[in-house]
Design a protein around this motif. Structure first.
Motif, PDB file in Angstrom:
ATOM      1  N   ASP A   1      -6.596 -41.964  37.284  1.00 45.40           N
ATOM      2  CA  ASP A   1      -6.845 -42.438  38.523  1.00 45.40           C
ATOM      3  C   ASP A   1      -5.871 -43.420  39.255  1.00 45.40           C
ATOM      4  O   ASP A   1      -5.339 -43.302  40.236  1.00 45.40           O
ATOM      5  CB  ASP A   1      -8.389 -43.333  38.499  1.00 45.40           C
ATOM      6  CG  ASP A   1      -9.430 -42.377  38.288  1.00 45.40           C
ATOM      7  OD1 ASP A   1      -9.249 -41.244  38.226  1.00 45.40           O
ATOM      8  OD2 ASP A   1     -10.354 -43.075  38.016  1.00 45.40           O
ATOM      9  N   ASP A   2      -5.149 -44.150  38.292  1.00 44.16           N
ATOM     10  CA  ASP A   2      -4.164 -45.176  38.593  1.00 44.16           C
ATOM     11  C   ASP A   2      -3.190 -44.245  39.238  1.00 44.16           C
ATOM     12  O   ASP A   2      -2.361 -44.603  40.282  1.00 44.16           O
ATOM     13  CB  ASP A   2      -3.575 -45.958  37.555  1.00 44.16           C
ATOM     14  CG  ASP A   2      -4.802 -47.098  37.379  1.00 44.16           C
ATOM     15  OD1 ASP A   2      -5.786 -47.161  38.172  1.00 44.16           O
ATOM     16  OD2 ASP A   2      -4.713 -47.673  36.215  1.00 44.16           O
ATOM     17  N   LEU A   3      -2.581 -43.377  38.530  1.00 46.35           N
ATOM     18  CA  LEU A   3      -1.688 -42.430  38.726  1.00 46.35           C
ATOM     19  C   LEU A   3      -1.630 -41.781  40.053  1.00 46.35           C
ATOM     20  O   LEU A   3      -0.674 -41.759  40.898  1.00 46.35           O
ATOM     21  CB  LEU A   3      -1.286 -41.395  37.722  1.00 46.35           C
ATOM     22  CG  LEU A   3      -0.061 -40.677  37.803  1.00 46.35           C
ATOM     23  CD1 LEU A   3       0.735 -40.487  36.349  1.00 46.35           C
ATOM     24  CD2 LEU A   3      -0.722 -39.125  38.256  1.00 46.35           C
TER      25      LEU A   3
ATOM     26  N   THR B   1       2.916 -41.690  49.466  1.00 45.22           N
ATOM     27  CA  THR B   1       2.788 -40.810  50.617  1.00 45.22           C
ATOM     28  C   THR B   1       2.581 -41.815  51.776  1.00 45.22           C
ATOM     29  O   THR B   1       3.222 -41.556  52.989  1.00 45.22           O
ATOM     30  CB  THR B   1       1.497 -40.121  50.619  1.00 45.22           C
ATOM     31  OG1 THR B   1       1.320 -39.394  49.280  1.00 45.22           O
ATOM     32  CG2 THR B   1       1.295 -39.166  51.789  1.00 45.22           C
ATOM     33  N   GLU B   2       1.978 -42.792  51.570  1.00 45.50           N
ATOM     34  CA  GLU B   2       1.659 -43.760  52.889  1.00 45.50           C
ATOM     35  C   GLU B   2       2.759 -44.608  53.117  1.00 45.50           C
ATOM     36  O   GLU B   2       3.173 -44.886  54.415  1.00 45.50           O
ATOM     37  CB  GLU B   2       0.305 -44.707  52.844  1.00 45.50           C
ATOM     38  CG  GLU B   2      -1.168 -43.937  52.635  1.00 45.50           C
ATOM     39  CD  GLU B   2      -2.017 -44.884  52.108  1.00 45.50           C
ATOM     40  OE1 GLU B   2      -3.087 -44.239  51.795  1.00 45.50           O
ATOM     41  OE2 GLU B   2      -2.104 -45.796  51.552  1.00 45.50           O
TER      42      GLU B   2
ATOM     43  N   ILE C   1       3.860 -36.156  50.232  1.00 45.65           N
ATOM     44  CA  ILE C   1       4.136 -36.169  48.643  1.00 45.65           C
ATOM     45  C   ILE C   1       3.130 -35.894  47.942  1.00 45.65           C
ATOM     46  O   ILE C   1       1.705 -36.284  48.272  1.00 45.65           O
ATOM     47  CB  ILE C   1       4.661 -37.522  48.157  1.00 45.65           C
ATOM     48  CG1 ILE C   1       6.126 -37.654  48.895  1.00 45.65           C
ATOM     49  CG2 ILE C   1       4.830 -37.534  46.773  1.00 45.65           C
ATOM     50  CD1 ILE C   1       6.476 -39.166  48.770  1.00 45.65           C
ATOM     51  N   THR C   2       3.235 -34.656  46.956  1.00 43.69           N
ATOM     52  CA  THR C   2       2.085 -34.467  46.402  1.00 43.69           C
ATOM     53  C   THR C   2       2.378 -34.833  44.718  1.00 43.69           C
ATOM     54  O   THR C   2       3.634 -34.807  44.149  1.00 43.69           O
ATOM     55  CB  THR C   2       1.634 -32.946  46.167  1.00 43.69           C
ATOM     56  OG1 THR C   2       3.137 -32.298  45.994  1.00 43.69           O
ATOM     57  CG2 THR C   2       0.896 -32.570  47.616  1.00 43.69           C
ATOM     58  N   CYS C   3       1.396 -35.071  43.852  1.00 38.26           N
ATOM     59  CA  CYS C   3       1.592 -35.347  42.287  1.00 38.26           C
ATOM     60  C   CYS C   3       1.237 -33.775  41.768  1.00 38.26           C
ATOM     61  O   CYS C   3       0.127 -33.397  41.818  1.00 38.26           O
ATOM     62  CB  CYS C   3       0.385 -36.474  42.029  1.00 38.26           C
ATOM     63  SG  CYS C   3       0.790 -36.775  40.460  1.00 38.26           S
TER      64      CYS C   3
ATOM     65  N   PHE D   1       3.212 -35.913  34.799  1.00 36.23           N
ATOM     66  CA  PHE D   1       2.964 -35.710  36.262  1.00 36.23           C
ATOM     67  C   PHE D   1       4.425 -35.923  37.015  1.00 36.23           C
ATOM     68  O   PHE D   1       4.913 -36.944  36.618  1.00 36.23           O
ATOM     69  CB  PHE D   1       1.820 -36.721  36.462  1.00 36.23           C
ATOM     70  CG  PHE D   1       0.593 -36.424  35.906  1.00 36.23           C
ATOM     71  CD1 PHE D   1      -0.343 -35.612  37.063  1.00 36.23           C
ATOM     72  CD2 PHE D   1       0.128 -36.793  35.064  1.00 36.23           C
ATOM     73  CE1 PHE D   1      -1.380 -35.037  36.356  1.00 36.23           C
ATOM     74  CE2 PHE D   1      -1.189 -36.209  34.694  1.00 36.23           C
ATOM     75  CZ  PHE D   1      -1.843 -35.337  35.333  1.00 36.23           C
ATOM     76  N   HIS D   2       4.628 -35.404  37.780  1.00 37.37           N
ATOM     77  CA  HIS D   2       5.842 -35.421  38.808  1.00 37.37           C
ATOM     78  C   HIS D   2       5.366 -35.658  40.241  1.00 37.37           C
ATOM     79  O   HIS D   2       4.282 -35.245  40.639  1.00 37.37           O
ATOM     80  CB  HIS D   2       6.775 -34.279  38.678  1.00 37.37           C
ATOM     81  CG  HIS D   2       7.361 -34.381  37.230  1.00 37.37           C
ATOM     82  ND1 HIS D   2       8.421 -34.619  36.568  1.00 37.37           N
ATOM     83  CD2 HIS D   2       6.391 -33.639  36.190  1.00 37.37           C
ATOM     84  CE1 HIS D   2       8.537 -34.389  35.345  1.00 37.37           C
ATOM     85  NE2 HIS D   2       7.501 -33.768  35.083  1.00 37.37           N
ATOM     86  N   LEU D   3       6.380 -36.102  41.186  1.00 39.75           N
ATOM     87  CA  LEU D   3       6.205 -36.065  42.354  1.00 39.75           C
ATOM     88  C   LEU D   3       6.625 -34.824  43.060  1.00 39.75           C
ATOM     89  O   LEU D   3       7.937 -34.500  42.872  1.00 39.75           O
ATOM     90  CB  LEU D   3       6.577 -37.281  43.185  1.00 39.75           C
ATOM     91  CG  LEU D   3       5.814 -38.621  42.604  1.00 39.75           C
ATOM     92  CD1 LEU D   3       6.401 -40.004  43.107  1.00 39.75           C
ATOM     93  CD2 LEU D   3       4.143 -38.552  42.900  1.00 39.75           C
TER      94      LEU D   3
END
Ligand code: ATP
Length: 809
Positions: free
Chosen positions: A334-336, A344-345, A351-353, A360-362
């Protein structure tokens, strides 16, 4: 060496009671022999061979090349040595086990043997036919010389198995058919029941679908294997969960097959049904269902879905610590995602995870960035062109940036810590369930065997249905009516020509002549294939089949250069013949297709004649196709010899028409070879010259032995006619169910047949009938232990003696 299926040897064994059994260390694990309860193999061996010692031997000692060398060195140098070596060359497991035995004796027991001092023999399993590997190849039992398309080998013809276990059993049964009539009859009863009861057959077929291609034997082996320390935790958990899910599906399938057999009556089908039911199956299902989620699907390895499936496969509340670890994993996740949203904001970029390569990458579309640069916070940036694709993941990265941040790396690391904890605790849970499964392996193995056998039976039933095969019966004679070559028939059922076969103790050596391409080899192979099919419990391609169960099928066929053994074709032929002469018994079927063609004609004929004489003496059932015409001329007078030929006709312009039909007696010399040569376009003058030479040689040959042959031929016809009638009368005494009137009609027919066949032999006069009766009474006197007092008038004393010895078989 009693078995070629396991690398196990017994040393200093009394019959069937080994004192020591050597097993390969890789099959039991290093310390498992000592802790025998841990190894299924060892405990099984001890179960059957108590009080034997089981010793683990390093894998490297099971060396087939060393084994062959050892045997070659120690085996007695007698006439059978070459033949034995030839058989052993293809017995990988047996010779590898021999190597382990010699190493053990040498190093542990310090026993050394003198060269050429040991008598070594290779024995097949009791109750099965011996089929040498070259014979299997010649008969195209499992592979065909012209590719492995459907129906080109016996295996592919009969194989419609729905499981790997069934297919393996079919293959091994074809290579090692049975010689035990009781077991075969059980299989035939089962096939007959399925042929008559289409409902059960269809129910079984559809129940096999729920097996979904699961190879139970392999699965059980994988479950039994201990953990490999080098395997990563997550893979171990994934592997074990997947094994448990598969065994759950397999047990459901076993239960479906069990219910499909409901109502089966034959002894084999009911036994198989019982083997498919065991309370242990419920224990396994409960252990799995209590601990593992019902709808787990592991999906494609490497994907996030697969990872989550693994993480949540164990039901919650089974292990408190696991629940806590999973909660920690979820919070980190959840934190990630919150961090990703923050980026993104902050940067106002979509940007997507994304989960790639276990982390996990952006990611960001290149076009969404426009002409700006990526913010400095984003590190490890990779830019993918329009065709770019992440090789290790299906995620299409074309036209995107992939990057990360220090914070994201930290989150990933925390997630991985949580994951390690989850996997460790999950592993403990699945290993506990695995212990339950291992405790129940025995009934699952039994069920696996039952499924294999059922699959084999269904496959043979299909073949019988599709190809219109019939059920064979088992007697002392090999009698086939309108038999068809199963592989040729499959190629073209329209043109196949059927043939009759009759072989008995009185007609056990059959010579078949005929020109090239007339169908001799196919006739030979047809007989062998039908005997093998009957031995595996199959219906056979004929209108009627009475089969004598053989202890082996041995063959020598042409053009078998064995390059790897560095033998010329002729040397190989002689080695095979030597094996046939050594190994054949009165219960063996021997197929000889052209012997002695690899040397000079006179040597070839001499060898063929001598080999035939020895085989006639040993009394196996032999079918011998030959181009040596004199062979049948000379041998036909011997007891038990029958001469046959392939019938052919020659057309107006000398074309040869093959009818593929077997006829009795010798073929008429028509010099088909010369006609074939003409069809092949050989020049006229060469052919004329060949005709002149052949005519000269033929008249020279015939002149010498014509009158002797005639005399002997008459004697042979007489003897064979009497022996044939005697054989039939014996069968009546043994098996007759005819009423008095029918019996009289049958006897009268036999009598007139006899009179007819004696015509031209000097015995066809009216007195014959009474003489024959006298002969029969002589036979029945013998049965009632009264010695015959006189020989009938119409045979000489020599002949009478010969009859006596023939009849005393
Ligand atoms: N019973 C049969 N019905 C239909 N066709 C047959 C039959 N037997 C043989 N044939 C055909 O004849 C061909 C030649 O048969 P086969 O090889 O058995 O002859 P052969 O007499 O052994 O020849 P060769 O002496 O040259 O070895 C086969 O490939 C097959 O196409």
């Amino acid at each position: 060496m009693s078995s070629d299926r396991f690398a196990i040897l017994s040393t200093y064994a009394k019959k069937d009671t080994p004192s020591t059994i050597l097993v390969c260390s890789t099959s039991v694990g290093k310390n498992q022999v000592e802790q025998s309860s841990k190894s299924l193999l060892v405990s099984r061996l001890l179960e059957y061979h108590k009080p034997a010692n089981v010793k683990s031997i390093q894998r490297k000692h099971f060396n087939d090349i060393k084994g062959l060398d050892n045997i070659d060195n120690f085996i007695l140098k007698d006439v059978t040595k070459d033949a034995k070596m030839m058989v052993l060359r293809s017995k990988y497991y047996a010779v590898a086990a021999a190597s382990a035995l010699f190493s053990y004796l040498d190093s542990v027991q310090t026993t050394v043997f003198a060269p050429n001092s040991l008598s070594i023999s290779y024995q097949e399993h009791k109750g099965t036919m011996f089929i040498e590997s070259q014979t299997a190849q010649d008969l195209e039992l499992t592979t065909s010389a012209v590719g492995n398309a459907h129906g080109m080998s016996l295996l592919s013809l009969l194989d419609s198995c729905l499981s790997q276990m069934g297919r393996r059993l079919l293959r091994s049964s074809i290579l090692q058919p049975l010689s035990d009539a009781k077991i075969i009859e059980n299989r035939l009863d089962a096939i007959q029941e399925l042929l008559l009861n289409a409902d059960i057959l269809n129910a079984i077929r559809s129940s096999f679908k729920s097996l979904k291609g699961i190879d139970l034997d392999k699965l059980l082996m994988a479950i039994s294997k201990d953990e490999n320390k080098s395997t990563a935790q997550d893979h171990e958990v994934e592997k074990r969960i997947s094994q448990l899910l598969t065994i759950r599906s397999a047990i459901h399938a076993i239960s479906n097959i069990y219910y499909a057999l409901d109502g089966a009556k034959s002894s084999l089908l009911t036994t198989l049904r019982n083997d498919l039911h065991d309370d242990a199956f419920n224990c396994i299902i409960s252990a799995i269902d209590e601990n593992i989620e019902q709808d787990v699907t592991l999906g494609k390895s490497g994907s996030l879905a697969a990872r989550n499936a693994k993480i949540y496969a164990i039901k919650s509340k089974q292990c408190e610590l696991l629940d806590v670890a999973r909660e920690a994993y979820r919070e980190n996740l959840d934190d990630l995602f919150a961090l990703s949203t923050k980026y993104t904001e902050t940067y106002d970029l979509p940007i997507t995870c994304t989960y790639i390569n276990n982390a996990f990458h952006l990611t960001l579309k290149i076009s969404d960035l426009g002409n700006s640069d990526l913010p400095k916070e984003f590190i490890n940036v990779t830019k993918y062109g329009s065709k770019g694709k992440n090789k290790n993941n299906s995620e299409n990265m074309a036209g995107r940036y992939r990057f990360t941040t220090i914070d994201l790396l930290k989150r990933n690391s925390r997630i991985n810590d949580a994951l390690a904890e989850v996997y460790l605790l999950s592993k403990q849970c699945v290993l506990d369930i695995r212990i339950v499964v291992i405790g129940c392996l025995s009934p699952i193995y039994r069920a696996s065997d039952a499924i294999a056998m059922l699959d084999l039976i269904v496959s043979l039933t299909n073949a019988a249905l599709i190809h219109d095969y019939i059920r064979p019966e088992f007697t002392d004679t090999l009698a086939l009516k309108s038999a068809r070559h199963p592989l040729l028939e499959n190629l073209n059922s329209e043109t196949i020509v059927s043939n009759d076969v009759f072989m008995s103790d009185f007609a056990h050596f059959q010579i078949i002549e005929g020109p090239n391409m007339s169908g001799k080899s196919s006739f030979l192979r047809m007989i062998a294939l039908i005997v093998i099919m009957a031995g595996l419990g199959s219906y056979v391609p004929a209108e009627y089949a009475s089969i004598k169960l053989m202890d082996g099928v041995l063959s020598r066929q042409t053009n078998n250069d064995v390059l790897e053994q560095n033998l010329s074709s002729f040397a190989h032929e002689m080695a095979t013949v030597s094996l046939i002469l050594t190994a054949s018994t009165s219960n063996t079927l021997v197929i000889l297709d052209e012997i002695g063609r690899g040397t000079t004609p006179s040597e070839g004929f001499g060898l063929a004649y001598a080999i035939s004489e020895e085989l006639i003496r040993r009394r196996p059932f032999v079918i011998f196709a030959t181009h040596f015409r004199q062979l049948s001329t000379y041998l036909q007078f011997k007891p038990g010899v029958v001469t046959l030929h392939m019938s052919t006709t020659v057309g107006g312009s000398d074309e040869i028409y093959f009818q593929y039909k077997v006829a009795e007696g010798n073929s008429v010399e028509q010099h088909y070879g010369l006609q074939m040569a003409k069809s092949a376009g050989l020049p006229g003058e060469v052919l004329d010259e060949a005709h002149v030479i052949v005519r000269g040689l033929s008249s020279e040959n015939e002149h010498g032995y014509d009158s002797v042959i005639n005399q002997a031929r008459k004697m042979a016809i007489r003897r064979q006619a009497v022996l044939s009638v005697t054989s039939k009368l014996r069968q009546i005494c043994k098996n007759c169910t005819l009423n008095y009137q029918d019996l009289m009609i049958y006897l009268a027919r036999l009598q007139s047949e006899l009179v007819l066949s004696l015509e031209g032999t000097g015995m066809g006069d009216p007195e014959v009938a009474s003489n024959v009766n006298e002969k029969f009474s002589m036979e029945s006197n013998k049965r009632s232990s009264v010695s015959p007092t006189t020989s009938p008038m119409f045979i000489s004393e020599d002949e009478a003696e010969q009859y006596q010895s023939d009849l005393s078989l």
